[in-house]
Design a protein around this motif. Structure first.
Motif, PDB file in Angstrom:
ATOM      1  N   LEU A 240     107.602  10.169  18.880  1.00 44.53           N
ATOM      2  CA  LEU A 240     106.217   9.832  18.573  1.00 44.53           C
ATOM      3  C   LEU A 240     105.326  10.912  19.172  1.00 44.53           C
ATOM      4  O   LEU A 240     105.333  11.118  20.387  1.00 44.53           O
ATOM      5  N   ILE A 241     104.589  11.612  18.334  1.00 41.29           N
ATOM      6  CA  ILE A 241     103.738  12.700  18.810  1.00 41.29           C
ATOM      7  C   ILE A 241     102.302  12.206  18.920  1.00 41.29           C
ATOM      8  O   ILE A 241     101.705  11.782  17.928  1.00 41.29           O
ATOM      9  N   ARG A 242     101.772  12.237  20.148  1.00 44.69           N
ATOM     10  CA  ARG A 242     100.387  11.820  20.396  1.00 44.69           C
ATOM     11  C   ARG A 242      99.703  12.907  21.232  1.00 44.69           C
ATOM     12  O   ARG A 242      99.286  12.666  22.361  1.00 44.69           O
ATOM     13  N   GLU A 243      99.630  14.089  20.675  1.00 50.52           N
ATOM     14  CA  GLU A 243      99.090  15.218  21.433  1.00 50.52           C
ATOM     15  C   GLU A 243      97.644  14.984  21.849  1.00 50.52           C
ATOM     16  O   GLU A 243      97.214  15.442  22.910  1.00 50.52           O
ATOM     17  N   GLY A 244      96.886  14.253  21.012  1.00 47.49           N
ATOM     18  CA  GLY A 244      95.511  13.954  21.376  1.00 47.49           C
ATOM     19  C   GLY A 244      95.406  13.069  22.599  1.00 47.49           C
ATOM     20  O   GLY A 244      94.387  13.077  23.308  1.00 47.49           O
ATOM     21  N   ASP A 245      96.474  12.305  22.876  1.00 47.58           N
ATOM     22  CA  ASP A 245      96.536  11.457  24.070  1.00 47.58           C
ATOM     23  C   ASP A 245      97.341  12.111  25.183  1.00 47.58           C
ATOM     24  O   ASP A 245      97.615  11.482  26.211  1.00 47.58           O
ATOM     25  N   GLY A 246      97.749  13.351  24.957  1.00 46.09           N
ATOM     26  CA  GLY A 246      98.372  14.130  26.021  1.00 46.09           C
ATOM     27  C   GLY A 246      99.870  14.005  26.147  1.00 46.09           C
ATOM     28  O   GLY A 246     100.427  14.424  27.167  1.00 46.09           O
ATOM     29  N   TYR A 247     100.571  13.476  25.124  1.00 52.58           N
ATOM     30  CA  TYR A 247     102.009  13.314  25.300  1.00 52.58           C
ATOM     31  C   TYR A 247     102.764  13.283  23.976  1.00 52.58           C
ATOM     32  O   TYR A 247     102.199  13.067  22.901  1.00 52.58           O
ATOM     33  N   LYS A 248     104.087  13.502  24.101  1.00 57.22           N
ATOM     34  CA  LYS A 248     105.058  13.189  23.062  1.00 57.22           C
ATOM     35  C   LYS A 248     106.050  12.203  23.672  1.00 57.22           C
ATOM     36  O   LYS A 248     106.455  12.366  24.830  1.00 57.22           O
ATOM     37  N   LEU A 249     106.439  11.195  22.910  1.00 56.93           N
ATOM     38  CA  LEU A 249     107.343  10.165  23.406  1.00 56.93           C
ATOM     39  C   LEU A 249     108.672  10.260  22.660  1.00 56.93           C
ATOM     40  O   LEU A 249     108.715  10.210  21.429  1.00 56.93           O
ATOM     41  N   ILE A 267     101.942  16.798  28.059  1.00 55.63           N
ATOM     42  CA  ILE A 267     101.558  18.143  27.636  1.00 55.63           C
ATOM     43  C   ILE A 267     100.631  18.794  28.659  1.00 55.63           C
ATOM     44  O   ILE A 267      99.608  18.220  29.065  1.00 55.63           O
ATOM     45  N   ASN A 268     101.051  19.987  29.104  1.00 55.04           N
ATOM     46  CA  ASN A 268     100.269  20.833  30.030  1.00 55.04           C
ATOM     47  C   ASN A 268     100.054  20.197  31.396  1.00 55.04           C
ATOM     48  O   ASN A 268      99.196  20.648  32.158  1.00 55.04           O
ATOM     49  N   ASN A 269     100.809  19.155  31.744  1.00 50.38           N
ATOM     50  CA  ASN A 269     100.716  18.539  33.070  1.00 50.38           C
ATOM     51  C   ASN A 269     101.651  19.248  34.033  1.00 50.38           C
ATOM     52  O   ASN A 269     102.695  19.777  33.633  1.00 50.38           O
ATOM     53  N   GLY A 270     101.287  19.256  35.311  1.00 49.76           N
ATOM     54  CA  GLY A 270     102.108  19.902  36.324  1.00 49.76           C
ATOM     55  C   GLY A 270     103.072  18.942  36.983  1.00 49.76           C
ATOM     56  O   GLY A 270     103.542  17.977  36.376  1.00 49.76           O
ATOM     57  N   HIS A 271     103.362  19.206  38.258  1.00 49.47           N
ATOM     58  CA  HIS A 271     104.350  18.409  39.004  1.00 49.47           C
ATOM     59  C   HIS A 271     103.652  17.164  39.540  1.00 49.47           C
ATOM     60  O   HIS A 271     103.236  17.114  40.698  1.00 49.47           O
ATOM     61  N   CYS A 272     103.558  16.131  38.694  1.00 51.42           N
ATOM     62  CA  CYS A 272     102.653  15.024  38.986  1.00 51.42           C
ATOM     63  C   CYS A 272     103.226  13.681  38.542  1.00 51.42           C
ATOM     64  O   CYS A 272     104.062  13.606  37.646  1.00 51.42           O
ATOM     65  N   TRP A 273     102.693  12.638  39.175  1.00 54.11           N
ATOM     66  CA  TRP A 273     102.745  11.301  38.596  1.00 54.11           C
ATOM     67  C   TRP A 273     101.516  11.243  37.695  1.00 54.11           C
ATOM     68  O   TRP A 273     100.388  11.142  38.170  1.00 54.11           O
ATOM     69  N   PRO A 274     101.684  11.334  36.366  1.00 52.16           N
ATOM     70  CA  PRO A 274     100.520  11.502  35.486  1.00 52.16           C
ATOM     71  C   PRO A 274      99.545  10.335  35.580  1.00 52.16           C
ATOM     72  O   PRO A 274      99.941   9.171  35.646  1.00 52.16           O
ATOM     73  N   SER A 275      98.262  10.676  35.568  1.00 53.42           N
ATOM     74  CA  SER A 275      97.228   9.656  35.702  1.00 53.42           C
ATOM     75  C   SER A 275      95.954  10.130  35.012  1.00 53.42           C
ATOM     76  O   SER A 275      95.717  11.331  34.890  1.00 53.42           O
ATOM     77  N   THR A 276      95.155   9.178  34.586  1.00 49.78           N
ATOM     78  CA  THR A 276      93.836   9.498  34.052  1.00 49.78           C
ATOM     79  C   THR A 276      92.791   9.547  35.160  1.00 49.78           C
ATOM     80  O   THR A 276      91.631   9.849  34.901  1.00 49.78           O
ATOM     81  N   SER A 277      93.204   9.244  36.384  1.00 46.23           N
ATOM     82  CA  SER A 277      92.280   9.209  37.514  1.00 46.23           C
ATOM     83  C   SER A 277      92.501  10.405  38.434  1.00 46.23           C
ATOM     84  O   SER A 277      93.633  10.797  38.708  1.00 46.23           O
ATOM     85  N   ARG A 278      91.405  10.957  38.915  1.00 44.24           N
ATOM     86  CA  ARG A 278      91.493  12.021  39.918  1.00 44.24           C
ATOM     87  C   ARG A 278      91.593  11.460  41.336  1.00 44.24           C
ATOM     88  O   ARG A 278      91.667  12.218  42.302  1.00 44.24           O
ATOM     89  N   CYS A 288      97.384  18.837  38.054  1.00 41.62           N
ATOM     90  CA  CYS A 288      97.737  17.535  37.468  1.00 41.62           C
ATOM     91  C   CYS A 288      96.839  17.160  36.298  1.00 41.62           C
ATOM     92  O   CYS A 288      96.979  16.076  35.731  1.00 41.62           O
ATOM     93  N   GLY A 289      95.908  18.015  35.930  1.00 38.41           N
ATOM     94  CA  GLY A 289      95.151  17.809  34.708  1.00 38.41           C
ATOM     95  C   GLY A 289      95.869  18.454  33.533  1.00 38.41           C
ATOM     96  O   GLY A 289      96.845  19.190  33.738  1.00 38.41           O
ATOM     97  N   PRO A 290      95.455  18.211  32.299  1.00 36.85           N
ATOM     98  CA  PRO A 290      94.339  17.342  31.914  1.00 36.85           C
ATOM     99  C   PRO A 290      94.652  15.871  32.144  1.00 36.85           C
ATOM    100  O   PRO A 290      95.813  15.456  32.089  1.00 36.85           O
ATOM    101  N   TYR A 291      93.618  15.101  32.398  1.00 39.94           N
ATOM    102  CA  TYR A 291      93.797  13.709  32.806  1.00 39.94           C
ATOM    103  C   TYR A 291      93.717  12.785  31.585  1.00 39.94           C
ATOM    104  O   TYR A 291      92.813  11.974  31.454  1.00 39.94           O
ATOM    105  N   LEU A 292      94.710  12.926  30.711  1.00 40.13           N
ATOM    106  CA  LEU A 292      94.716  12.191  29.455  1.00 40.13           C
ATOM    107  C   LEU A 292      95.711  11.045  29.431  1.00 40.13           C
ATOM    108  O   LEU A 292      95.544  10.102  28.652  1.00 40.13           O
ATOM    109  N   PHE A 293      96.731  11.121  30.268  1.00 35.60           N
ATOM    110  CA  PHE A 293      97.860  10.198  30.166  1.00 35.60           C
ATOM    111  C   PHE A 293      98.036   9.412  31.457  1.00 35.60           C
ATOM    112  O   PHE A 293      98.118   9.999  32.539  1.00 35.60           O
ATOM    113  N   ASP A 294      98.079   8.098  31.360  1.00 39.03           N
ATOM    114  CA  ASP A 294      98.228   7.221  32.522  1.00 39.03           C
ATOM    115  C   ASP A 294      99.627   6.612  32.515  1.00 39.03           C
ATOM    116  O   ASP A 294      99.952   5.786  31.654  1.00 39.03           O
TER     117      ASP A 294
END
Length: 315
Positions: A240-249, A267-278, A288-294
Protein backbone atom coordinates in the motif's frame (compact mmCIF):
# COMPACT_ATOMS: atom_id res chain seq x y z
CA UNK A 1 -12.75 -40.89 36.22
CA UNK A 2 -12.66 -39.21 39.63
CA UNK A 3 -8.85 -38.97 39.41
CA UNK A 4 -9.09 -37.37 35.97
CA UNK A 5 -11.57 -34.78 37.24
CA UNK A 6 -9.32 -34.06 40.24
CA UNK A 7 -6.26 -33.55 38.01
CA UNK A 8 -8.26 -31.28 35.70
CA UNK A 9 -9.53 -29.24 38.67
CA UNK A 10 -6.02 -28.89 40.10
CA UNK A 11 -4.74 -27.73 36.70
CA UNK A 12 -7.51 -25.14 36.37
CA UNK A 13 -6.96 -23.83 39.91
CA UNK A 14 -3.19 -23.64 39.35
CA UNK A 15 -3.69 -21.79 36.06
CA UNK A 16 -6.10 -19.30 37.58
CA UNK A 17 -3.80 -18.77 40.56
CA UNK A 18 -0.80 -18.15 38.31
CA UNK A 19 -2.83 -15.89 36.07
CA UNK A 20 -4.14 -13.66 38.83
CA UNK A 21 -1.51 -13.82 41.57
CA UNK A 22 -0.68 -10.11 41.31
CA UNK A 23 -4.29 -9.00 41.61
CA UNK A 24 -5.58 -7.24 44.72
CA UNK A 25 -2.51 -5.02 45.13
CA UNK A 26 -2.76 -1.25 44.89
CA UNK A 27 -0.21 0.81 42.93
CA UNK A 28 0.36 4.49 42.36
CA UNK A 29 -1.21 5.29 39.01
CA UNK A 30 0.89 7.02 36.38
CA UNK A 31 4.58 6.73 35.52
CA UNK A 32 6.76 5.26 38.27
CA UNK A 33 10.55 5.00 37.88
CA UNK A 34 11.87 4.87 41.46
CA UNK A 35 14.65 2.25 41.21
CA UNK A 36 14.36 1.42 44.91
CA UNK A 37 10.82 0.18 44.36
CA UNK A 38 11.17 -1.21 40.84
CA UNK A 39 13.96 -3.74 40.76
CA UNK A 40 14.55 -7.49 40.77
CA UNK A 41 17.42 -9.96 40.81
CA UNK A 42 18.28 -11.63 37.50
CA UNK A 43 21.49 -13.31 36.41
CA UNK A 44 23.30 -12.22 39.56
CA UNK A 45 22.52 -8.55 38.92
CA UNK A 46 20.04 -6.04 40.25
CA UNK A 47 17.94 -5.08 37.25
CA UNK A 48 15.60 -2.09 37.24
CA UNK A 49 12.54 -0.99 35.32
CA UNK A 50 9.92 1.74 35.19
CA UNK A 51 6.20 1.16 34.84
CA UNK A 52 3.21 3.17 33.73
CA UNK A 53 0.11 2.16 35.70
CA UNK A 54 -3.03 3.25 33.82
CA UNK A 55 -5.55 5.61 35.30
CA UNK A 56 -8.34 3.66 36.99
CA UNK A 57 -6.14 0.68 37.86
CA UNK A 58 -7.07 0.91 41.54
CA UNK A 59 -10.80 1.11 40.81
CA UNK A 60 -10.98 -2.66 40.34
CA UNK A 61 -8.01 -4.57 41.75
CA UNK A 62 -9.22 -7.83 40.20
CA UNK A 63 -9.35 -6.49 36.66
CA UNK A 64 -6.68 -8.09 34.47
CA UNK A 65 -4.74 -5.70 32.26
CA UNK A 66 -2.82 -6.41 29.04
CA UNK A 67 0.93 -5.77 29.28
CA UNK A 68 3.48 -4.17 26.96
CA UNK A 69 7.20 -4.47 27.71
CA UNK A 70 8.91 -1.61 25.84
CA UNK A 71 12.71 -1.63 25.33
CA UNK A 72 14.78 1.56 24.94
CA UNK A 73 17.47 2.17 22.35
CA UNK A 74 21.26 2.13 22.79
CA UNK A 75 22.27 4.72 25.39
CA UNK A 76 18.63 5.28 26.27
CA UNK A 77 16.61 4.77 29.42
CA UNK A 78 13.13 3.80 30.58
CA UNK A 79 12.30 7.49 30.95
CA UNK A 80 13.38 8.27 27.38
CA UNK A 81 11.47 5.35 25.93
CA UNK A 82 8.37 6.35 27.90
CA UNK A 83 8.52 9.71 26.11
CA UNK A 84 9.37 8.05 22.79
CA UNK A 85 6.56 5.56 22.29
CA UNK A 86 4.18 7.63 24.45
CA UNK A 87 1.55 4.92 24.77
CA UNK A 88 0.02 6.93 27.60
CA UNK A 89 -0.98 9.72 25.20
CA UNK A 90 -3.48 7.51 23.36
CA UNK A 91 -6.88 6.34 24.58
CA UNK A 92 -6.09 2.79 23.43
CA UNK A 93 -2.68 2.94 25.11
CA UNK A 94 -4.29 3.77 28.45
CA UNK A 95 -5.76 0.26 28.44
CA UNK A 96 -2.30 -1.29 29.05
CA UNK A 97 0.20 -1.60 31.83
CA UNK A 98 3.50 -0.67 30.17
CA UNK A 99 6.85 -1.73 31.63
CA UNK A 100 10.10 -0.04 30.55
CA UNK A 101 13.14 -2.16 31.54
CA UNK A 102 16.66 -0.74 31.76
CA UNK A 103 19.47 -2.42 29.85
CA UNK A 104 22.81 -3.17 31.52
CA UNK A 105 25.03 -0.17 30.69
CA UNK A 106 22.12 0.99 28.51
CA UNK A 107 22.56 -1.91 26.05
CA UNK A 108 20.65 -5.10 25.17
CA UNK A 109 22.15 -8.36 24.01
CA UNK A 110 22.67 -8.75 20.29
CA UNK A 111 25.36 -6.28 19.09
CA UNK A 112 29.09 -6.85 19.44
CA UNK A 113 29.30 -4.01 22.00
CA UNK A 114 26.75 -5.59 24.39
CA UNK A 115 28.01 -6.33 27.90
CA UNK A 116 29.47 -9.84 27.91
CA UNK A 117 27.70 -12.43 30.02
CA UNK A 118 24.38 -10.57 30.26
CA UNK A 119 21.43 -12.79 29.37
CA UNK A 120 18.58 -10.42 28.62
CA UNK A 121 16.33 -13.26 27.46
CA UNK A 122 16.50 -14.76 30.95
CA UNK A 123 15.89 -11.28 32.34
CA UNK A 124 12.67 -10.99 30.32
CA UNK A 125 11.44 -14.25 31.83
CA UNK A 126 12.36 -13.07 35.33
CA UNK A 127 10.82 -9.64 34.73
CA UNK A 128 7.60 -11.15 33.42
CA UNK A 129 7.26 -13.35 36.50
CA UNK A 130 8.01 -10.37 38.73
CA UNK A 131 5.33 -8.26 37.06
CA UNK A 132 2.84 -11.12 37.28
CA UNK A 133 3.56 -11.35 41.01
CA UNK A 134 2.88 -7.68 41.58
CA UNK A 135 0.29 -6.54 39.04
CA UNK A 136 -3.01 -7.90 37.78
CA UNK A 137 -1.97 -9.11 34.31
CA UNK A 138 -3.95 -10.69 31.48
CA UNK A 139 -1.60 -13.46 30.33
CA UNK A 140 -3.53 -13.80 27.08
CA UNK A 141 -2.41 -10.31 26.02
CA UNK A 142 1.34 -9.84 26.44
CA UNK A 143 3.32 -7.77 23.93
CA UNK A 144 6.88 -6.54 23.33
CA UNK A 145 8.07 -3.39 21.57
CA UNK A 146 11.32 -1.51 21.25
CA UNK A 147 13.42 1.01 19.32
CA UNK A 148 16.88 0.61 17.76
CA UNK A 149 18.91 -1.92 19.76
CA UNK A 150 15.78 -2.39 21.89
CA UNK A 151 13.92 -3.25 18.70
CA UNK A 152 16.72 -5.58 17.67
CA UNK A 153 16.38 -7.32 21.01
CA UNK A 154 12.61 -7.65 20.45
CA UNK A 155 13.51 -9.50 17.23
CA UNK A 156 15.80 -11.80 19.22
CA UNK A 157 13.01 -12.35 21.75
CA UNK A 158 10.57 -13.21 18.94
CA UNK A 159 13.08 -15.80 17.68
CA UNK A 160 13.50 -17.41 21.12
CA UNK A 161 11.41 -19.70 23.33
CA UNK A 162 11.36 -16.88 25.89
CA UNK A 163 9.10 -15.08 23.42
CA UNK A 164 6.39 -17.74 23.59
CA UNK A 165 4.26 -15.95 26.24
CA UNK A 166 3.94 -12.91 23.95
CA UNK A 167 1.22 -12.56 21.32
CA UNK A 168 2.82 -9.90 19.08
CA UNK A 169 6.05 -7.94 18.61
CA UNK A 170 6.65 -4.38 17.32
CA UNK A 171 9.91 -2.66 16.42
CA UNK A 172 10.98 0.82 15.29
CA UNK A 173 14.30 1.24 13.46
CA UNK A 174 15.52 -2.08 14.90
CA UNK A 175 19.25 -2.82 15.02
CA UNK A 176 19.04 -6.33 13.56
CA UNK A 177 22.62 -7.42 14.17
CA UNK A 178 21.68 -10.92 15.33
CA UNK A 179 19.97 -11.71 12.01
CA UNK A 180 23.31 -11.62 10.12
CA UNK A 181 24.97 -14.10 12.48
CA UNK A 182 25.25 -17.48 10.68
CA UNK A 183 24.51 -19.21 13.99
CA UNK A 184 21.26 -17.31 14.52
CA UNK A 185 18.19 -19.53 14.25
CA UNK A 186 14.53 -18.55 14.23
CA UNK A 187 12.14 -21.52 14.07
CA UNK A 188 9.05 -19.57 15.19
CA UNK A 189 5.93 -18.10 13.65
CA UNK A 190 5.15 -14.68 15.12
CA UNK A 191 2.98 -11.61 14.56
CA UNK A 192 5.54 -8.94 13.57
CA UNK A 193 5.20 -5.17 13.07
CA UNK A 194 8.11 -2.96 12.05
CA UNK A 195 8.76 0.63 10.95
CA UNK A 196 12.02 1.86 9.44
CA UNK A 197 13.05 5.19 7.93
CA UNK A 198 14.57 5.23 4.44
CA UNK A 199 17.10 7.88 5.59
CA UNK A 200 18.25 6.00 8.69
CA UNK A 201 22.00 6.64 8.96
CA UNK A 202 22.49 4.51 12.09
CA UNK A 203 20.79 1.32 10.91
CA UNK A 204 20.70 1.90 7.12
CA UNK A 205 17.56 0.68 5.37
CA UNK A 206 19.64 -0.92 2.61
CA UNK A 207 21.80 -2.75 5.17
CA UNK A 208 25.50 -2.52 5.94
CA UNK A 209 28.47 -4.84 6.27
CA UNK A 210 30.03 -2.63 8.95
CA UNK A 211 27.41 -1.48 11.44
CA UNK A 212 28.47 -0.33 14.90
CA UNK A 213 27.45 -3.65 16.41
CA UNK A 214 28.02 -5.87 13.37
CA UNK A 215 26.59 -6.38 9.87
CA UNK A 216 22.98 -5.28 9.24
CA UNK A 217 20.53 -6.91 6.79
CA UNK A 218 18.61 -5.14 4.03
CA UNK A 219 15.30 -4.35 5.71
CA UNK A 220 12.99 -5.63 2.95
CA UNK A 221 14.89 -8.94 2.87
CA UNK A 222 14.43 -9.24 6.63
CA UNK A 223 10.69 -8.53 6.26
CA UNK A 224 10.38 -11.23 3.59
CA UNK A 225 12.25 -13.60 5.88
CA UNK A 226 9.58 -13.09 8.56
CA UNK A 227 6.97 -13.71 5.89
CA UNK A 228 8.61 -17.05 5.10
CA UNK A 229 8.89 -17.93 8.79
CA UNK A 230 5.12 -17.58 8.98
CA UNK A 231 4.66 -19.80 5.93
CA UNK A 232 4.00 -16.99 3.45
CA UNK A 233 5.39 -16.68 -0.07
CA UNK A 234 6.06 -13.73 -2.34
CA UNK A 235 2.52 -14.01 -3.70
CA UNK A 236 1.19 -13.33 -0.20
CA UNK A 237 2.80 -9.89 -0.01
CA UNK A 238 0.71 -6.76 -0.58
CA UNK A 239 1.91 -3.16 -0.88
CA UNK A 240 0.00 0.00 0.00
CA UNK A 241 1.65 3.23 -1.14
CA UNK A 242 0.72 6.32 0.87
CA UNK A 243 3.56 8.68 0.06
CA UNK A 244 1.41 11.69 0.89
CA UNK A 245 1.12 10.29 4.42
CA UNK A 246 4.83 9.55 4.57
CA UNK A 247 4.93 5.78 4.16
CA UNK A 248 4.63 2.60 2.14
CA UNK A 249 3.10 -0.42 3.87
CA UNK A 250 4.19 -4.00 3.07
CA UNK A 251 2.12 -6.85 4.51
CA UNK A 252 2.09 -10.65 4.45
CA UNK A 253 -1.13 -12.64 4.89
CA UNK A 254 -1.34 -16.44 4.66
CA UNK A 255 -2.49 -19.62 6.40
CA UNK A 256 -5.53 -17.86 7.82
CA UNK A 257 -3.45 -15.03 9.34
CA UNK A 258 -4.37 -11.57 8.06
CA UNK A 259 -1.41 -9.18 7.84
CA UNK A 260 0.64 -11.24 10.29
CA UNK A 261 3.74 -9.35 9.13
CA UNK A 262 3.51 -5.59 8.58
CA UNK A 263 6.32 -3.25 7.60
CA UNK A 264 6.05 0.54 7.34
CA UNK A 265 8.72 2.01 5.09
CA UNK A 266 8.79 5.57 6.45
CA UNK A 267 9.85 7.90 3.66
CA UNK A 268 12.84 10.19 4.37
CA UNK A 269 12.70 9.43 8.12
CA UNK A 270 15.89 8.88 10.09
CA UNK A 271 16.77 6.62 13.02
CA UNK A 272 13.53 7.22 14.87
CA UNK A 273 10.38 5.99 16.48
CA UNK A 274 8.25 7.81 13.86
CA UNK A 275 5.86 10.41 15.21
CA UNK A 276 3.83 13.40 14.10
CA UNK A 277 4.90 15.18 17.29
CA UNK A 278 8.14 17.03 17.92
CA UNK A 279 7.63 16.52 21.65
CA UNK A 280 8.80 12.88 21.73
CA UNK A 281 12.37 11.87 22.63
CA UNK A 282 13.15 11.27 18.95
CA UNK A 283 10.88 14.03 17.68
CA UNK A 284 13.28 16.67 18.99
CA UNK A 285 15.91 15.41 16.53
CA UNK A 286 15.93 17.10 13.15
CA UNK A 287 16.53 13.85 11.27
CA UNK A 288 13.23 12.46 12.57
CA UNK A 289 11.23 14.68 10.24
CA UNK A 290 9.17 15.00 8.15
CA UNK A 291 6.55 14.54 10.84
CA UNK A 292 3.90 12.84 8.73
CA UNK A 293 3.65 9.35 10.18
CA UNK A 294 2.59 8.38 13.72
CA UNK A 295 3.75 4.88 14.60
CA UNK A 296 2.34 4.39 18.11
CA UNK A 297 -1.35 4.13 17.12
CA UNK A 298 -0.35 1.54 14.50
CA UNK A 299 1.42 -0.46 17.20
CA UNK A 300 -1.63 -0.30 19.46
CA UNK A 301 -3.97 -1.32 16.64
CA UNK A 302 -1.67 -4.23 15.75
CA UNK A 303 -1.46 -5.42 19.36
CA UNK A 304 -5.24 -5.20 19.74
CA UNK A 305 -5.65 -7.77 16.95
CA UNK A 306 -3.55 -10.49 18.56
CA UNK A 307 -3.91 -12.64 21.68
CA UNK A 308 -2.93 -16.15 22.74
CA UNK A 309 -6.04 -17.58 21.10
CA UNK A 310 -5.44 -16.23 17.57
CA UNK A 311 -1.66 -15.68 17.43
CA UNK A 312 0.59 -18.45 16.06
CA UNK A 313 1.13 -21.15 18.67
CA UNK A 314 4.78 -22.12 19.15
CA UNK A 315 4.43 -24.14 22.35
Amino acid sequence: MHCLRLVTLVFIVAFVSANTRGCGKRHREGFNSNKDNHNLQSGGRTRTYAVNVPKGYNDDLDKEWPLIIDFHGNGGSPEKQYENSRYYKYTQGQEYIVVYPAGVEKHWQGPSYAVKGVNDLAFVTDLLEHIRDNYCIDNNRLYASGKSIGGGFVDILACSPEGNPFSAFAMAAPALYAETNPKFKCPYKRAILQAHGTKDQTIPYEGSSSGKGGPIPFILEWVSKWGKRNGCGYQDMKTLIREGDGYKLFTYSCNGYNKIVQHYQVINNGHCWPSTSRATTDGRRDYCGPYLFDYTPRVLEFFSRWNKQNAPSNQ
